[in-house]
Design an enzyme around this catalytic site. Sequence first.
Site, mmCIF file in Angstrom:
data_model
loop_
_atom_site.group_PDB
_atom_site.id
_atom_site.type_symbol
_atom_site.label_atom_id
_atom_site.label_comp_id
_atom_site.label_asym_id
_atom_site.label_seq_id
_atom_site.Cartn_x
_atom_site.Cartn_y
_atom_site.Cartn_z
ATOM 1 C CG HIS A 1 -0.260 -0.285 2.515
ATOM 2 N ND1 HIS A 1 0.647 0.588 3.066
ATOM 3 C CD2 HIS A 1 -0.325 -1.344 3.373
ATOM 4 C CE1 HIS A 1 1.086 0.112 4.210
ATOM 5 N NE2 HIS A 1 0.527 -1.079 4.416
ATOM 6 C CG HIS B 1 4.270 -1.668 2.072
ATOM 7 N ND1 HIS B 1 2.960 -2.038 2.009
ATOM 8 C CD2 HIS B 1 4.815 -2.368 3.101
ATOM 9 C CE1 HIS B 1 2.709 -2.942 2.960
ATOM 10 N NE2 HIS B 1 3.811 -3.156 3.630
ATOM 11 C CB SER C 1 -2.187 -1.879 8.465
ATOM 12 O OG SER C 1 -1.986 -3.251 8.767
HETATM 13 P P1 AMP Z 1 4.976 -5.086 6.527
HETATM 14 O O1 AMP Z 1 4.764 -5.451 5.098
HETATM 15 O O2 AMP Z 1 3.702 -4.861 7.290
HETATM 16 O O3 AMP Z 1 5.954 -5.976 7.244
HETATM 17 O O4 AMP Z 1 5.662 -3.654 6.504
HETATM 18 C C1 AMP Z 1 6.870 -3.438 5.814
HETATM 19 C C2 AMP Z 1 7.419 -2.098 6.211
HETATM 20 O O5 AMP Z 1 6.478 -1.079 5.863
HETATM 21 C C3 AMP Z 1 7.677 -1.975 7.717
HETATM 22 O O6 AMP Z 1 8.900 -1.268 7.918
HETATM 23 C C4 AMP Z 1 6.491 -1.172 8.181
HETATM 24 O O7 AMP Z 1 6.739 -0.414 9.362
HETATM 25 C C5 AMP Z 1 6.263 -0.260 6.985
HETATM 26 N N1 AMP Z 1 4.889 0.239 6.989
HETATM 27 C C6 AMP Z 1 3.758 -0.497 7.079
HETATM 28 N N2 AMP Z 1 2.671 0.318 7.110
HETATM 29 C C7 AMP Z 1 3.140 1.578 7.032
HETATM 30 C C8 AMP Z 1 2.518 2.869 7.042
HETATM 31 N N3 AMP Z 1 1.194 3.022 7.129
HETATM 32 N N4 AMP Z 1 3.310 3.952 6.950
HETATM 33 C C9 AMP Z 1 4.664 3.831 6.881
HETATM 34 N N5 AMP Z 1 5.313 2.652 6.876
HETATM 35 C C10 AMP Z 1 4.561 1.543 6.956
#
Ligand code: AMP
Length: 279
Positions: free
Chosen positions: A31, A34, A182
């Site tokens: 999203h 990312h 998220s």
């Molecule tokens: P994930 O795919 O949930 O493991 O997230 C991958 C990376 O994206 C991690 O470093 C998260 O902290 C970051 N991330 C996820 N959601 C957001 C958001 N809404 N804003 C900024 N970074 C995000």
Amino acid sequence: MKLVRTLKELREARASLAEPVGLVPTMGYLHEGHLSLVQAAHRSCASVVVSIFVNPTQFGPQEDLARYPRDLQHDLDLLEKENVDIVWAPEDGEMYPPDYQTWVSVENVTRPLEGELRPGHFRGVTTVVSKLFNTVQPQKAFFGQKDAQQAQVILRMVADLNFPIDIQICPIIREADGLAMSSRNTYLSPAERQAAPILNRALLSARSLYENGERNAAVIKNSLQDIFKEEPLARPQYIAVVDPATFEEIGIIQDKALILLAVYFGKTRLIDNLILSGK
Ligand code: AMP
């Protein structure tokens, strides 16, 4: 953009990248949050690698590994538009070969909150991130403040293990109504989705208490509890006011503090946070 699925392919593709290389680790189902990390990587790196790997070792036995959302083709379409150089999407067996038995584990900062409620979670995160660092060998890596405790754990690990990698923590990207983006938001029913921006509203009300001079963490937490009582779909798991570096709970806020929320909507667990700072 090159999609690589084996270590051999990754090493070949990595060898021809312009330096410095930035890495954005993700679990996919991408999203704008990312993509903001990818954009930050482009601003300071000559090449950008995005990893997509739903890391089984960071999920507890009762957690959502099997139903975690996945859509590799859509992710690739988004990353192509962001001019990513390599997408590293290893198969499970590539990251965890048979008889796997080596772990990276950070101590104090992993103990409270997410670490206490999700035993083994951070050991899975630090292990897979170490492996991503070793396999990609980036000069910089980009993480989101959305996972605030994870960000501190990674900073600690990189300092303690002498990884020659500059870690950048990027701000939380939100939907128009304030809900932090998220991959797990897709689990919410329409009614839960409508209720979910209460996390952001609660954080903003904490900030206004702080800006009006409130420094007693208990008073701030009680006022957030009262806000959540008005939303029957929301069940807070924790409301914490902590030191942003150590994640230890604070009684009276001296300088900076971090407010952390974990809130259930049905079976879906959402987290969010906000930094309170005099500046
Ligand atoms: P994930 O795919 O949930 O493991 O997230 C991958 C990376 O994206 C991690 O470093 C998260 O902290 C970051 N991330 C996820 N959601 C957001 C958001 N809404 N804003 C900024 N970074 C995000």
